[in-house]
Write an enzyme that holds these catalytic residues in place. Structure first.
Site, mmCIF file in Angstrom:
data_model
loop_
_atom_site.group_PDB
_atom_site.id
_atom_site.type_symbol
_atom_site.label_atom_id
_atom_site.label_comp_id
_atom_site.label_asym_id
_atom_site.label_seq_id
_atom_site.Cartn_x
_atom_site.Cartn_y
_atom_site.Cartn_z
ATOM 1 N N GLY A 133 0.774 -1.242 0.000
ATOM 2 C CA GLY A 133 0.000 0.000 0.000
ATOM 3 C C GLY A 133 0.802 1.286 0.000
ATOM 4 O O GLY A 133 0.317 2.321 0.477
ATOM 5 N N HIS A 181 0.441 1.475 -13.007
ATOM 6 C CA HIS A 181 1.198 0.309 -13.459
ATOM 7 C C HIS A 181 2.662 0.708 -13.628
ATOM 8 O O HIS A 181 2.957 1.764 -14.204
ATOM 9 C CB HIS A 181 0.622 -0.201 -14.783
ATOM 10 C CG HIS A 181 1.311 -1.435 -15.265
ATOM 11 N ND1 HIS A 181 1.075 -2.675 -14.721
ATOM 12 C CD2 HIS A 181 2.265 -1.620 -16.211
ATOM 13 C CE1 HIS A 181 1.843 -3.567 -15.322
ATOM 14 N NE2 HIS A 181 2.584 -2.955 -16.230
ATOM 15 N N ILE A 195 -8.277 -8.425 -11.886
ATOM 16 C CA ILE A 195 -8.924 -7.694 -12.973
ATOM 17 C C ILE A 195 -10.351 -7.387 -12.538
ATOM 18 O O ILE A 195 -11.104 -8.277 -12.146
ATOM 19 C CB ILE A 195 -8.895 -8.510 -14.276
ATOM 20 C CG1 ILE A 195 -7.439 -8.770 -14.663
ATOM 21 C CG2 ILE A 195 -9.632 -7.762 -15.384
ATOM 22 C CD1 ILE A 195 -7.256 -9.427 -15.997
ATOM 23 N N GLU A 199 6.117 6.738 -9.173
ATOM 24 C CA GLU A 199 4.687 6.405 -9.026
ATOM 25 C C GLU A 199 4.048 7.261 -7.940
ATOM 26 O O GLU A 199 2.916 7.740 -8.085
ATOM 27 C CB GLU A 199 4.510 4.926 -8.643
ATOM 28 C CG GLU A 199 4.883 3.934 -9.712
ATOM 29 C CD GLU A 199 4.630 2.505 -9.253
ATOM 30 O OE1 GLU A 199 3.561 2.228 -8.686
ATOM 31 O OE2 GLU A 199 5.516 1.653 -9.459
HETATM 32 C C1 GRF Z 1 3.103 -0.724 -7.681
HETATM 33 O O1 GRF Z 1 4.327 -0.914 -8.336
HETATM 34 C C2 GRF Z 1 2.000 -0.505 -8.678
HETATM 35 O O2 GRF Z 1 2.401 0.182 -9.813
HETATM 36 C C3 GRF Z 1 1.603 -1.901 -9.044
HETATM 37 O O3 GRF Z 1 1.692 -2.637 -7.849
HETATM 38 C C4 GRF Z 1 2.638 -2.009 -6.992
HETATM 39 C C5 GRF Z 1 1.934 -1.724 -5.705
HETATM 40 O O4 GRF Z 1 2.813 -1.226 -4.724
HETATM 41 N N1 GRF Z 1 0.287 -1.936 -9.651
HETATM 42 P P1 GRF Z 1 2.208 -0.577 -3.419
HETATM 43 O O5 GRF Z 1 1.304 -1.615 -2.782
HETATM 44 O O6 GRF Z 1 1.470 0.656 -3.812
HETATM 45 O O7 GRF Z 1 3.398 -0.284 -2.562
#
Ligand code: GRF
Length: 208
Positions: free
Chosen positions: A18, A117, A100, A182
């Protein structure tokens, strides 16, 4: 309603640690994002992110699907839709949610479910995207926030950020730099969608 307008309400769906969820909560607290995370849901009862959300004072609980391991559909999806609607959520952010999403949850939030992603889609969809990119030998990877449709990492792209792949990178060091990006990109994309300024581009070519 009082002179003070109620905050726009976001729901976040997680399966694991998370960290993107935390970055969204922090963005709402710092004022970068004029909204609040009203509810965090997880398909995994032991997801560490649930406790992190609770420690940050956000309502968080698991709804463990009874059917299927890789998708959220039917009655299971309806439970998510109901919980999110009851919490007054208008925008749903998938953040490491490892399923999904299908109807009826998709239908309950048309063009209102986003995902992040860790690659430059449409390259390297699916699991371990950072490792896929590193193994392939690309010189640039990055991250993508996109609308969710019922395909794997396939909905219309909202924002992307490029992360260079360095000669000395391992899959782990590349993943760490992508993750840091991200954490900046997701709040920015959510702000863009909430602002109403984002329009899906007509020129987007139908996917085969
Ligand atoms: C992230 O790399 C996101 O892009 C992918 O899953 C990972 C989740 O990481 N979909 P977190 O749980 O937000 O630390």
């Amino acid at each position: 309603m009082s002179a003070q307008q109620a905050k726009r309400r976001i729901g976040v769906l997680i399966s694991g640690r998370g960290s993107n969820m935390v970055s969204l909560i922090e963005a709402t607290r710092s004022g970068e994002l004029d909204a609040e995370v009203a509810l965090v849901l997880s398909d995994v009862a032991e997801a560490p992110g649930l406790q992190k959300a609770q420690e940050l004072g956000v309502e968080a609980r698991a709804i463990v699907p009874q059917r299927f391991r890789t998708k959220l559909t039917g009655d299971d999806a309806q439970l998510y839709a109901t919980a999110l609607k009851e919490a007054g959520v208008e925008l749903v952010c998938l953040a490491g949610f490892m399923r999904i999403v299908k109807d009826p949850l998709l239908a309950a939030f048309p063009q209102r479910i986003l995902n992040i992603h860790p690659s430059l889609l449409p390259s390297f969809p699916g699991l371990n995207a950072q490792e896929q990119a590193w193994s392939y030998g690309v010189k640039h990877s990055g991250c993508t926030v996109h609308f969710v449709d019922d395909t794997l990492d396939g909905g219309a792209i909202i924002l992307q950020r490029v992360v260079p792949v360095l000669d000395e990178d391992t899959a782990e060091t590349l993943s760490a730099r992508i993750l840091a990006e991200e954490h900046r990109l997701y709040p920015e994309a959510v702000g863009l969608i909430l602002s109403g300024r984002y329009k899906v581009e007509e020129r987007r070519v139908a996917r085969l």
